[in-house]
Design a protein around this motif. Structure first.
Motif, mmCIF file in Angstrom:
data_model
loop_
_atom_site.group_PDB
_atom_site.id
_atom_site.type_symbol
_atom_site.label_atom_id
_atom_site.label_comp_id
_atom_site.label_asym_id
_atom_site.label_seq_id
_atom_site.Cartn_x
_atom_site.Cartn_y
_atom_site.Cartn_z
ATOM 1 N N SER A 263 7.080 -8.525 -17.231
ATOM 2 C CA SER A 263 7.570 -7.151 -17.265
ATOM 3 C C SER A 263 8.028 -6.691 -15.885
ATOM 4 C CB SER A 263 6.475 -6.220 -17.791
ATOM 5 O OG SER A 263 5.318 -6.283 -16.971
ATOM 6 N N SER A 264 7.312 -7.097 -14.835
ATOM 7 C CA SER A 264 7.711 -6.696 -13.480
ATOM 8 C C SER A 264 9.026 -7.354 -13.078
ATOM 9 C CB SER A 264 6.618 -7.044 -12.471
ATOM 10 O OG SER A 264 6.396 -8.440 -12.428
ATOM 11 N N GLU B 19 11.847 -5.572 -14.813
ATOM 12 C CA GLU B 19 12.164 -4.314 -14.137
ATOM 13 C C GLU B 19 12.963 -4.560 -12.866
ATOM 14 O OE1 GLU B 19 8.440 -2.441 -13.458
ATOM 15 O OE2 GLU B 19 8.055 -1.994 -15.577
ATOM 16 N N THR B 20 12.619 -5.633 -12.158
ATOM 17 C CA THR B 20 13.354 -6.000 -10.945
ATOM 18 C C THR B 20 14.806 -6.312 -11.270
ATOM 19 O OG1 THR B 20 11.355 -6.886 -9.905
ATOM 20 C CG2 THR B 20 13.461 -7.657 -9.048
ATOM 21 N N SER C 289 16.441 -5.250 -13.865
ATOM 22 C CA SER C 289 17.063 -4.011 -14.326
ATOM 23 C C SER C 289 17.554 -3.173 -13.152
ATOM 24 C CB SER C 289 16.065 -3.213 -15.171
ATOM 25 O OG SER C 289 16.631 -1.996 -15.603
ATOM 26 N N ARG C 290 16.759 -3.109 -12.085
ATOM 27 C CA ARG C 290 17.188 -2.351 -10.892
ATOM 28 C C ARG C 290 18.423 -2.989 -10.268
ATOM 29 N NH1 ARG C 290 11.429 -1.606 -10.290
ATOM 30 N NH2 ARG C 290 11.222 -3.537 -9.071
ATOM 31 N N GLU D 279 13.496 -5.197 -2.710
ATOM 32 C CA GLU D 279 12.440 -5.718 -3.572
ATOM 33 C C GLU D 279 11.374 -6.454 -2.759
ATOM 34 O OE1 GLU D 279 12.090 -4.876 -6.544
ATOM 35 O OE2 GLU D 279 14.088 -4.177 -7.159
#
Length: 453
Positions: A34-35, A38-39, A41-42, A150
């Motif tokens: 999930s992390s 999200e990375t 997605s950014r 990141e």
């Protein structure tokens, strides 16, 4: 024929499309945590902001970057050295502000795209079934800017307290020369106050498993050659017509280009070590409503070339060749440079960064990449130009590095993409590099050998 969908049907159809699209996007990241999702997605969000020249949406990019800084509790500011062109500067303060700081540099603008030549819209950041993220800027160089962010996000979350201050810079206009971006920044009082010790900037992809690092770059010489001659009927053969003289010039340039290219093909020189000459445009002829007048020889012809010269080049020899062979006055030819970036300082020293034991930043960079599981090619000369030149001219060490191994080089190409796994691995590389740089303590031997650090 027009087909009108009733409103209720349209709503349900839109809902089905949205669900289907969400399912496709979810399948792309199903193998990611999930992390990590999200990375990615950014990264997609940044790529979807259209910052292509000549009308980049800088403010949308600036707002996004500032919001990312805030989400990681980093200091940030958007500075306009030139109105309408925000320069975003993000700071992670070090515990010893007197030590030279680290500059992680990137640019926000990208080159234009021929949308009809792309598989997917260049600002959709579409992820295909192989995990490849298609977008303008995915390699050049929004990837690097987001990887910096990141990596800092992860290091902060781990509890790291950097000894040296870390600055992340996001500059406008690199793709059109950097005069309103990096050049203004490097000349500013803001830059002087940062006390920069070393700069990281963009590199390029590597087709194999080894990463590429650049310690210098070729400089641009944008050359325009013009020929004039007697106009006349398209059937006549004239001596020294504009077109004939230009053709002689082009043949001479072609032979020189081939000689340089042959050295690359033979493995004698790397691409960044030779002089490249490529035609950028040509104009000649008399326009007509349907094209050009075909039975009229033009009185003028003009051709533009993008020439790139390495810091090792003999510039006097090149300019003699241009004056004597490519554009001789004896053939009614003239030449001028639209751009002529310096290659050496006033004492004749090339703008390069040392890659030996005298430069501790080089050893730290090598070790950090290797600790993160990376392998390196021999350091080289970047074949094009980057904003690093503005910092090297100030005497600062600057390295070009984009962590993209096993990746085709697609800078400025159609269908530019970067695989999401390669992107994520690059963040790990920057974690290792930033940690090593931010924690570095100079000893007396290093200080004596590097002087300006």
């Amino acid at each position: 024929m027009e087909f009108h969908v009733p409103n209720t049907v349209s709503f349900h159809l839109s809902l089905l499309i949205l669900v289907a699209w969400s399912s496709v996007q979810a399948s792309h990241s199903s193998s990611l945590s999930s992390s990590a999702a999200e990375t990615i997605s950014r990264f997609q969000h940044y790529l979807q902001i259209n910052t292509s020249q000549p009308t980049p949406n800088y403010y949308q990019a600036s707002d996004f970057l500032v919001s990312q800084a805030k989400s990681s509790s980093l200091q940030s500011q958007a500075i306009e050295f030139v109105r309408g062109k925000p320069f975003v500067l993000i700071k992670w303060p070090g515990t010893n502000p007197h030590l030279p700081s680290i500059l992680l540099y990137s640019h926000t603008d990208v080159v234009p795209s021929e949308i009809d030549k792309w598989k997917y819209d260049p600002f959709s950041a579409h992820i295909d079934d192989n995990g490849n993220i298609y977008a303008r800027g995915s390699q050049d160089m929004k990837c690097v800017g987001m990887q910096y962010l990141e990596a800092v996000r992860r290091l902060k979350a781990s509890g790291l307290q950097p000894l040296r201050s870390i600055y992340l810079a996001f500059s406008p206009d690199e793709e059109i020369g950097g005069q309103d971006g990096a050049a203004k920044f490097a000349e500013s009082e803001v830059f002087k106050s940062l006390n920069i010790g070393v700069v990281l900037d963009e590199g390029m992809a590597s087709a194999d498993e080894n990463y590429r690092i650049f310690y210098a770059e070729r400089s641009a010489r944008w050359l325009v050659i013009k020929a004039i001659g007697q106009p006349g009927h398209g059937s006549r053969l004239y001596d020294n017509s504009a077109a004939e003289n230009m053709m002689k010039s082009l043949e001479s340039i072609r032979r020189f280009r081939a000689s340089q290219f042959d050295m690359i093909k033979a493995g004698l020189m790397a691409e960044g070590e030779v002089i490249s000459v490529n035609m950028a445009y040509s104009t000649a002829g008399t326009p007509s409503p349907t094209g050009f007048v075909m039975n009229l020889q033009p009185s003028e012809a003009e051709v533009g070339f993008d020439i790139r010269v390495p810091p090792t080049a003999d510039l006097e020899s090149l300019e003699r060749r241009i004056a004597d062979e490519w554009a001789p006055a004896s053939r009614n030819m003239t030449f001028r440079f639209l751009a002529k970036a310096p290659v050496h300082d006033e004492f004749g020293n090339p703008f390069t960064t040392k890659t030996d034991s005298s430069n501790p930043w080089w050893g730290l960079l090598q070790d950090a990449i290797q600790r993160a599981g990376g392998k390196l090619h021999e350091p080289g000369i970047f074949p094009a130009s980057t904003d690093s030149r503005y910092f090297r001219r100030l005497g600062l060490p600057a390295f070009g590095f984009s962590p993209m191994a096993n990746t085709p080089i697609l800078l400025h190409d159609h269908n530019e993409f970067l695989n999401q796994e390669v992107y994520l691995k690059g963040i790990t590389m920057y974690e290792s590099i930033i940690k090593a740089y931010a924690s570095y303590v100079e000893n007396e031997g290093n200080r004596a050998s590097t002087g300006d650090l």
